[in-house]
Scaffold this motif. Structure first.
Motif, mmCIF file in Angstrom:
data_model
loop_
_atom_site.group_PDB
_atom_site.id
_atom_site.type_symbol
_atom_site.label_atom_id
_atom_site.label_comp_id
_atom_site.label_asym_id
_atom_site.label_seq_id
_atom_site.Cartn_x
_atom_site.Cartn_y
_atom_site.Cartn_z
ATOM 1 N N VAL A 178 0.852 -1.180 0.000
ATOM 2 C CA VAL A 178 0.000 0.000 0.000
ATOM 3 C C VAL A 178 0.894 1.239 0.000
ATOM 4 O O VAL A 178 1.804 1.356 0.822
ATOM 5 C CB VAL A 178 -0.924 0.036 1.240
ATOM 6 N N ILE A 179 0.651 2.156 -0.938
ATOM 7 C CA ILE A 179 1.387 3.414 -0.988
ATOM 8 C C ILE A 179 0.524 4.499 -0.345
ATOM 9 O O ILE A 179 -0.508 4.889 -0.896
ATOM 10 C CB ILE A 179 1.752 3.814 -2.428
ATOM 11 N N ASP A 180 0.935 4.949 0.819
ATOM 12 C CA ASP A 180 0.216 6.004 1.523
ATOM 13 C C ASP A 180 0.867 7.340 1.196
ATOM 14 O O ASP A 180 2.098 7.456 1.253
ATOM 15 C CB ASP A 180 0.251 5.751 3.032
ATOM 16 N N PHE A 187 2.846 -2.345 4.210
ATOM 17 C CA PHE A 187 2.328 -3.644 3.803
ATOM 18 C C PHE A 187 1.185 -4.045 4.730
ATOM 19 O O PHE A 187 1.352 -4.061 5.954
ATOM 20 C CB PHE A 187 3.417 -4.713 3.830
ATOM 21 N N LYS A 188 0.028 -4.362 4.137
ATOM 22 C CA LYS A 188 -1.122 -4.806 4.923
ATOM 23 C C LYS A 188 -1.193 -6.321 4.901
ATOM 24 O O LYS A 188 -1.179 -6.933 3.834
ATOM 25 C CB LYS A 188 -2.411 -4.214 4.353
ATOM 26 N N HIS A 189 -1.261 -6.904 6.090
ATOM 27 C CA HIS A 189 -1.344 -8.363 6.138
ATOM 28 C C HIS A 189 -2.734 -8.808 5.721
ATOM 29 O O HIS A 189 -3.747 -8.262 6.172
ATOM 30 C CB HIS A 189 -1.027 -8.884 7.540
ATOM 31 N N CYS A 190 -2.806 -9.799 4.854
ATOM 32 C CA CYS A 190 -4.074 -10.233 4.276
ATOM 33 C C CYS A 190 -4.964 -10.962 5.276
ATOM 34 O O CYS A 190 -6.170 -11.084 5.052
ATOM 35 C CB CYS A 190 -3.813 -11.144 3.063
ATOM 36 N N HIS A 191 -4.378 -11.436 6.397
ATOM 37 C CA HIS A 191 -5.171 -12.195 7.368
ATOM 38 C C HIS A 191 -5.775 -11.285 8.434
ATOM 39 O O HIS A 191 -6.992 -11.245 8.600
ATOM 40 C CB HIS A 191 -4.322 -13.276 8.021
ATOM 41 N N HIS A 194 -3.614 -5.863 9.668
ATOM 42 C CA HIS A 194 -2.727 -4.894 10.296
ATOM 43 C C HIS A 194 -1.666 -4.439 9.299
ATOM 44 O O HIS A 194 -1.278 -5.181 8.402
ATOM 45 C CB HIS A 194 -2.047 -5.493 11.536
ATOM 46 N N PHE A 195 -1.197 -3.206 9.501
ATOM 47 C CA PHE A 195 -0.210 -2.628 8.594
ATOM 48 C C PHE A 195 1.194 -2.740 9.194
ATOM 49 O O PHE A 195 1.384 -2.586 10.405
ATOM 50 C CB PHE A 195 -0.521 -1.150 8.334
ATOM 51 N N ILE A 196 2.158 -3.005 8.310
ATOM 52 C CA ILE A 196 3.571 -3.008 8.683
ATOM 53 C C ILE A 196 4.211 -1.795 8.014
ATOM 54 O O ILE A 196 4.216 -1.693 6.785
ATOM 55 C CB ILE A 196 4.284 -4.310 8.243
ATOM 56 N N ASN A 197 4.690 -0.880 8.831
ATOM 57 C CA ASN A 197 5.324 0.332 8.335
ATOM 58 C C ASN A 197 6.822 0.073 8.217
ATOM 59 O O ASN A 197 7.489 -0.176 9.222
ATOM 60 C CB ASN A 197 5.050 1.505 9.287
ATOM 61 N N VAL A 198 7.360 0.145 7.016
ATOM 62 C CA VAL A 198 8.773 -0.183 6.800
ATOM 63 C C VAL A 198 9.662 1.052 6.760
ATOM 64 O O VAL A 198 10.843 0.959 6.407
ATOM 65 C CB VAL A 198 8.947 -1.000 5.497
ATOM 66 N N ASP A 199 9.105 2.211 7.143
ATOM 67 C CA ASP A 199 9.910 3.434 7.221
ATOM 68 C C ASP A 199 10.887 3.302 8.380
ATOM 69 O O ASP A 199 10.462 3.174 9.544
ATOM 70 C CB ASP A 199 8.992 4.639 7.430
ATOM 71 N N PRO A 203 9.409 5.037 15.050
ATOM 72 C CA PRO A 203 9.870 4.252 16.216
ATOM 73 C C PRO A 203 9.366 2.815 16.233
ATOM 74 O O PRO A 203 10.027 1.933 16.763
ATOM 75 C CB PRO A 203 9.325 5.056 17.410
ATOM 76 N N SER A 204 8.183 2.581 15.656
ATOM 77 C CA SER A 204 7.620 1.225 15.659
ATOM 78 C C SER A 204 7.089 0.889 14.278
ATOM 79 O O SER A 204 6.431 1.718 13.636
ATOM 80 C CB SER A 204 6.497 1.105 16.683
ATOM 81 N N PRO A 205 7.315 -0.323 13.800
ATOM 82 C CA PRO A 205 6.795 -0.726 12.480
ATOM 83 C C PRO A 205 5.306 -1.055 12.490
ATOM 84 O O PRO A 205 4.731 -1.294 11.429
ATOM 85 C CB PRO A 205 7.626 -1.954 12.143
ATOM 86 N N GLY A 206 4.682 -1.097 13.674
ATOM 87 C CA GLY A 206 3.251 -1.393 13.726
ATOM 88 C C GLY A 206 2.898 -2.330 14.856
ATOM 89 O O GLY A 206 3.769 -2.896 15.530
ATOM 90 N N ILE A 207 1.603 -2.514 15.046
ATOM 91 C CA ILE A 207 1.114 -3.369 16.114
ATOM 92 C C ILE A 207 1.463 -4.824 15.829
ATOM 93 O O ILE A 207 1.361 -5.298 14.691
ATOM 94 C CB ILE A 207 -0.410 -3.188 16.289
#
Length: 233
Positions: A178-180, A187-191, A194-199, A203-207
């Motif tokens: 996903v390009i925000d 990256f959004k997990h298909c299951h 939840h989103f994974i922020n790879v920036d 401080p945190s890549p996501g929950i």
């Protein structure tokens, strides 16, 4: 159009036949044999649909449906084999991936590998790899043995070749790129969605996600994003 469930229920009758010839023989009567006098001719007429008021299966369809029914009624347990257990990885990154192989195969975690490599001419190729999917589609023994190096491919989650400017983004069985406009690539997990922020600047890549950089002499840059799967509510 026949519903899948209805077709499977109907096809359960095929279990009684071992071969396609047995199936055709079930459509032939003694009267047919009496008039025709030849079993092969009778089978041919049955195959053409003259001896059945419903659908008559051709040979390819018969075996395909028979296999589908058998797999449904009598599933075969095929235990996976942990590729990393066959060797003792020496490189840091392969040791880390070996620790994650079991959990990725069980779908307990989903790992994204960010890798930057340099070609012989010092052109960079970088990308994000869905480790779980690559485990399923590729033999990883050469990687764990140190005979093969991890390179991102144009079919991976994300791929960029600096020399040509070629960029690829692909959905995998686990992640959707996903390009925000503000947050950039995620990256959004298909299951669990939840989103994974790879920036690397956040401080945190996501929950439920952790980020760790692995230092290796074999690679320019390696980061692992481990996302723990949670069931959607």
């Amino acid at each position: 159009m026949t519903a899948v469930g209805t077709q499977i229920d109907s096809d359960k009758r095929l279990i009684q036949f071992e071969t396609y010839e047995d199936y055709l023989d079930s459509l032939i009567t003694f009267v047919d044999l009496g008039y025709l006098g030849n079993l092969n001719v009778a089978r041919r007429l049955a195959e053409l649909g003259y001896r059945c008021t419903s659908e008559t299966l051709d040979e390819e369809t018969f075996y395909r449906r028979l296999e589908a029914v058998k797999n449904l009624l009598f599933p075969i347990y095929r235990p996976y084999e942990l590729t990393s257990e066959q060797v003792t990885p020496r490189d840091n990154i392969m040791q880390e991936l070996a620790l994650r192989e079991h959990l990725n195969r069980l779908k307990i975690i989903s790992t994204i590998i960010f890798v930057r490599n340099l070609t012989k001419l010092q052109f960079e190729i970088s990308g994000y790899i869905d480790f779980s999917e690559r485990l399923e589609k590729e033999n990883w023994l050469p990687y764990f043995q140190g005979r093969k190096k991890i390179w991102p491919c144009a079919s991976d989650l994300a791929y960029y070749y600096w020399r040509t400017g070629k960029t690829c983004l692909n959905k995998t069985s686990n992640f959707q790129p996903v390009i925000d406009p503000i947050l950039g690539l995620r990256f959004k997990h298909c299951h669990d969605r939840h989103f994974i922020n790879v920036d690397p600047g956040v401080p945190s890549p996501g929950i439920y996600t952790t980020r760790v950089r692995i230092h290796s002499q074999e690679y320019e840059h390696i980061i692992l994003y481990d996302h723990v799967l949670r069931t959607r509510c």
